[in-house]
Write a protein that holds these residues in place. Structure first.
Motif, PDB file in Angstrom:
ATOM      1  N   THR A 190      49.967 146.711  75.549  1.00 49.06           N
ATOM      2  CA  THR A 190      49.890 146.649  77.260  1.00 49.06           C
ATOM      3  C   THR A 190      49.690 145.022  76.670  1.00 49.06           C
ATOM      4  OG1 THR A 190      49.429 148.992  77.629  1.00 49.06           O
ATOM      5  CG2 THR A 190      49.337 147.131  79.677  1.00 49.06           C
ATOM      6  N   TYR A 191      49.133 144.182  76.751  1.00 47.72           N
ATOM      7  CA  TYR A 191      48.976 143.330  77.196  1.00 47.72           C
ATOM      8  C   TYR A 191      50.115 142.219  76.189  1.00 47.72           C
ATOM      9  CZ  TYR A 191      43.704 143.509  78.430  1.00 47.72           C
ATOM     10  OH  TYR A 191      43.458 143.103  79.578  1.00 47.72           O
ATOM     11  N   VAL A 192      50.808 143.100  74.653  1.00 46.70           N
ATOM     12  CA  VAL A 192      51.524 142.127  74.377  1.00 46.70           C
ATOM     13  C   VAL A 192      53.045 142.634  74.731  1.00 46.70           C
ATOM     14  CG1 VAL A 192      53.270 143.158  71.660  1.00 46.70           C
ATOM     15  CG2 VAL A 192      50.456 142.237  71.799  1.00 46.70           C
ATOM     16  N   THR A 193      53.339 143.662  75.553  1.00 49.00           N
ATOM     17  CA  THR A 193      54.375 143.890  76.570  1.00 49.00           C
ATOM     18  C   THR A 193      54.446 142.676  77.871  1.00 49.00           C
ATOM     19  OG1 THR A 193      54.013 146.543  75.172  1.00 49.00           O
ATOM     20  CG2 THR A 193      55.204 145.412  77.289  1.00 49.00           C
ATOM     21  N   ARG A 194      53.236 142.483  78.372  1.00 47.48           N
ATOM     22  CA  ARG A 194      52.979 141.635  79.278  1.00 47.48           C
ATOM     23  C   ARG A 194      53.821 140.320  78.819  1.00 47.48           C
ATOM     24  NH1 ARG A 194      47.460 143.034  82.521  1.00 47.48           N
ATOM     25  NH2 ARG A 194      47.699 144.968  82.640  1.00 47.48           N
ATOM     26  N   LEU A 195      52.887 140.047  77.537  1.00 49.61           N
ATOM     27  CA  LEU A 195      53.221 138.414  77.075  1.00 49.61           C
ATOM     28  C   LEU A 195      54.405 138.706  76.662  1.00 49.61           C
ATOM     29  CD1 LEU A 195      49.977 138.580  74.936  1.00 49.61           C
ATOM     30  CD2 LEU A 195      51.007 137.080  77.194  1.00 49.61           C
ATOM     31  N   LEU A 196      55.675 139.284  76.282  1.00 48.25           N
ATOM     32  CA  LEU A 196      56.817 139.514  75.791  1.00 48.25           C
ATOM     33  C   LEU A 196      57.780 138.846  77.088  1.00 48.25           C
ATOM     34  CD1 LEU A 196      56.940 142.674  72.867  1.00 48.25           C
ATOM     35  CD2 LEU A 196      57.938 140.132  73.079  1.00 48.25           C
ATOM     36  N   SER A 197      57.437 139.483  78.185  1.00 50.30           N
ATOM     37  CA  SER A 197      57.857 139.601  79.787  1.00 50.30           C
ATOM     38  C   SER A 197      57.749 138.108  79.993  1.00 50.30           C
ATOM     39  CB  SER A 197      57.658 140.779  80.472  1.00 50.30           C
ATOM     40  OG  SER A 197      57.958 140.846  81.453  1.00 50.30           O
ATOM     41  N   LYS A 198      56.841 137.787  79.985  1.00 50.67           N
ATOM     42  CA  LYS A 198      55.668 136.609  81.076  1.00 50.67           C
ATOM     43  C   LYS A 198      56.617 135.352  80.243  1.00 50.67           C
ATOM     44  CE  LYS A 198      52.117 137.691  83.525  1.00 50.67           C
ATOM     45  NZ  LYS A 198      50.470 137.758  83.356  1.00 50.67           N
ATOM     46  N   LEU A 199      56.607 135.351  79.004  1.00 45.15           N
ATOM     47  CA  LEU A 199      57.181 134.518  77.788  1.00 45.15           C
ATOM     48  C   LEU A 199      58.239 134.150  77.506  1.00 45.15           C
ATOM     49  CD1 LEU A 199      53.442 133.979  75.989  1.00 45.15           C
ATOM     50  CD2 LEU A 199      54.157 132.408  77.761  1.00 45.15           C
ATOM     51  N   ASP A 200      58.654 135.412  77.704  1.00 48.61           N
ATOM     52  CA  ASP A 200      60.387 135.395  77.985  1.00 48.61           C
ATOM     53  C   ASP A 200      60.794 135.828  76.773  1.00 48.61           C
ATOM     54  OD1 ASP A 200      63.338 135.901  78.575  1.00 48.61           O
ATOM     55  OD2 ASP A 200      63.378 134.216  79.240  1.00 48.61           O
ATOM     56  N   ALA A 201      60.285 136.241  75.606  1.00 45.40           N
ATOM     57  CA  ALA A 201      59.777 136.544  74.423  1.00 45.40           C
ATOM     58  C   ALA A 201      60.834 137.437  74.107  1.00 45.40           C
ATOM     59  CB  ALA A 201      58.653 136.173  73.465  1.00 45.40           C
ATOM     60  N   ARG A 202      61.682 137.576  72.493  1.00 49.07           N
ATOM     61  CA  ARG A 202      62.601 138.928  72.101  1.00 49.07           C
ATOM     62  C   ARG A 202      61.144 139.627  71.767  1.00 49.07           C
ATOM     63  NH1 ARG A 202      68.308 138.443  71.751  1.00 49.07           N
ATOM     64  NH2 ARG A 202      67.832 139.286  70.071  1.00 49.07           N
ATOM     65  N   ASP A 203      61.010 139.440  70.856  1.00 48.65           N
ATOM     66  CA  ASP A 203      59.552 140.427  70.292  1.00 48.65           C
ATOM     67  C   ASP A 203      58.979 139.500  69.510  1.00 48.65           C
ATOM     68  OD1 ASP A 203      60.880 138.475  67.402  1.00 48.65           O
ATOM     69  OD2 ASP A 203      62.259 139.967  67.724  1.00 48.65           O
ATOM     70  N   ARG A 204      57.586 140.447  68.490  1.00 49.42           N
ATOM     71  CA  ARG A 204      56.365 139.570  68.486  1.00 49.42           C
ATOM     72  C   ARG A 204      56.139 138.440  67.767  1.00 49.42           C
ATOM     73  NH1 ARG A 204      52.412 143.460  68.608  1.00 49.42           N
ATOM     74  NH2 ARG A 204      50.961 142.415  67.221  1.00 49.42           N
ATOM     75  N   VAL A 205      57.488 138.210  66.466  1.00 52.88           N
ATOM     76  CA  VAL A 205      57.832 136.590  65.734  1.00 52.88           C
ATOM     77  C   VAL A 205      57.993 136.280  66.924  1.00 52.88           C
ATOM     78  CG1 VAL A 205      59.812 135.836  64.240  1.00 52.88           C
ATOM     79  CG2 VAL A 205      58.831 138.086  64.167  1.00 52.88           C
ATOM     80  N   GLN A 206      58.887 136.608  68.148  1.00 50.79           N
ATOM     81  CA  GLN A 206      58.829 135.054  69.292  1.00 50.79           C
ATOM     82  C   GLN A 206      58.168 134.701  69.692  1.00 50.79           C
ATOM     83  OE1 GLN A 206      62.001 133.000  69.202  1.00 50.79           O
ATOM     84  NE2 GLN A 206      62.032 134.088  67.220  1.00 50.79           N
ATOM     85  N   LEU A 207      57.004 135.592  69.807  1.00 50.45           N
ATOM     86  CA  LEU A 207      54.826 135.391  70.421  1.00 50.45           C
ATOM     87  C   LEU A 207      54.298 134.109  69.196  1.00 50.45           C
ATOM     88  CD1 LEU A 207      54.214 138.868  72.210  1.00 50.45           C
ATOM     89  CD2 LEU A 207      54.971 136.764  72.697  1.00 50.45           C
ATOM     90  N   VAL A 208      55.091 134.803  68.229  1.00 43.86           N
ATOM     91  CA  VAL A 208      54.091 134.086  67.011  1.00 43.86           C
ATOM     92  C   VAL A 208      54.876 132.616  66.912  1.00 43.86           C
ATOM     93  CG1 VAL A 208      53.701 133.277  64.921  1.00 43.86           C
ATOM     94  CG2 VAL A 208      53.577 136.124  65.282  1.00 43.86           C
ATOM     95  N   ILE A 209      55.550 132.706  66.974  1.00 46.90           N
ATOM     96  CA  ILE A 209      55.983 130.575  67.042  1.00 46.90           C
ATOM     97  C   ILE A 209      55.644 130.048  68.252  1.00 46.90           C
ATOM     98  CG2 ILE A 209      57.956 129.604  67.341  1.00 46.90           C
ATOM     99  CD1 ILE A 209      58.014 130.491  64.647  1.00 46.90           C
ATOM    100  N   ILE A 210      55.380 130.845  69.874  1.00 46.06           N
ATOM    101  CA  ILE A 210      54.537 130.608  70.876  1.00 46.06           C
ATOM    102  C   ILE A 210      53.203 129.957  70.434  1.00 46.06           C
ATOM    103  CG2 ILE A 210      54.124 130.508  73.193  1.00 46.06           C
ATOM    104  CD1 ILE A 210      56.848 132.392  73.233  1.00 46.06           C
ATOM    105  N   ALA A 211      52.856 131.040  69.768  1.00 48.25           N
ATOM    106  CA  ALA A 211      51.232 130.560  69.291  1.00 48.25           C
ATOM    107  C   ALA A 211      51.577 129.349  69.287  1.00 48.25           C
ATOM    108  CB  ALA A 211      50.701 131.934  68.930  1.00 48.25           C
TER     109      ALA A 211
END
Length: 224
Positions: free
Chosen positions: A193-214
């Motif tokens: 659920t947290y990951v899903t929220r992050l994808l939405s809030k940070l407008d990220a396509r997938d987990r790889v994009q979350l890695v880049i943002i981190a």
């Protein structure tokens, strides 16, 4: 509403070497749940095909004449379609990989990977997950993050809670949902659920994009 995972994954192959495309086509068409719907030899052709045949996954070479794979990836992922891009690379393409991921790629394949790993990567990306672990993607992203000369300007991450920031840090370290759950003593469902929220809030396509943002925000460097 989240789109369902396609029963048959539609794949476009992009490489300027016909022999490479032929080898990949043979591997992919042997899988009952995968279908090669088109092939391209240039980045410009790939962009056109993405808009006309509506693939689920584009397997994209980086080095091509004219428009390269990075620019083609950027145009495809910023368009109106839902295609996910997997970058096709060799180990000596390291300097290109970070740029491709920032352009919107969901992961990448190494040209000498085992056949089963290639098929698994396509399925993972088609399901909407970034190809982070196991394997070379996590290692390469970390390598680029550790290079001061190639690090992008510090990115600010706003609008997320302290717990979401903590989860983002762990995603950036390459942890799966189950590993995040164990680290934070929460359920796997809560971690998801947290990951899903992050994808939405940070407008990220997938987990790889979350890695880049981190990495771009400095969270990983300060945490693990």
């Amino acid at each position: 509403m989240t789109a369902p995972v396609p029963t048959t994954v539609r794949v476009v192959l992009v490489d300027d070497q016909p022999l490479v495309r032929a080898a990949l086509r043979m591997v992919i068409t042997d899988a009952p749940d995968l279908e090669v719907v088109a092939e391209a030899g240039t980045g410009a052709e790939a962009v056109g095909l993405a808009g006309s045949v509506h693939p689920d996954v584009v397997v994209m070479d980086i080095r091509m004449p004219g428009m390269d794979g990075i620019e083609a990836t950027r145009l495809i992922t910023s368009g109106s379609g839902n295609a996910h891009v997997i970058v096709l690379t060799t180990f000596d393409d390291d300097d290109y990989v970070y740029g491709a991921l920032r352009a919107g790629a969901s992961g990448f394949l190494v040209k000498d990977m085992a056949l089963d790993d290639i098929l698994a990567a396509i399925r993972v990306v088609a399901a909407g997950d970034g190809l982070i672990a196991p394997g070379v993607t996590r290692r390469l992203i970390k390598e680029f993050a550790d290079r001061p000369a190639s690090s992008p300007p510090r990115r600010e991450v706003a609008g997320i809670t302290d717990r979401e920031r903590e989860v983002l840090t762990l995603v950036g370290s390459g942890l799966s949902n189950s590993e995040i759950a164990a680290e934070l003593c929460i359920s796997v469902a809560t971690a998801k659920t947290y990951v899903t929220r992050l994808l939405s809030k940070l407008d990220a396509r997938d987990r790889v994009q979350l890695v880049i943002i981190a990495y771009e925000s400095g969270l990983v460097a300060t945490a693990r």
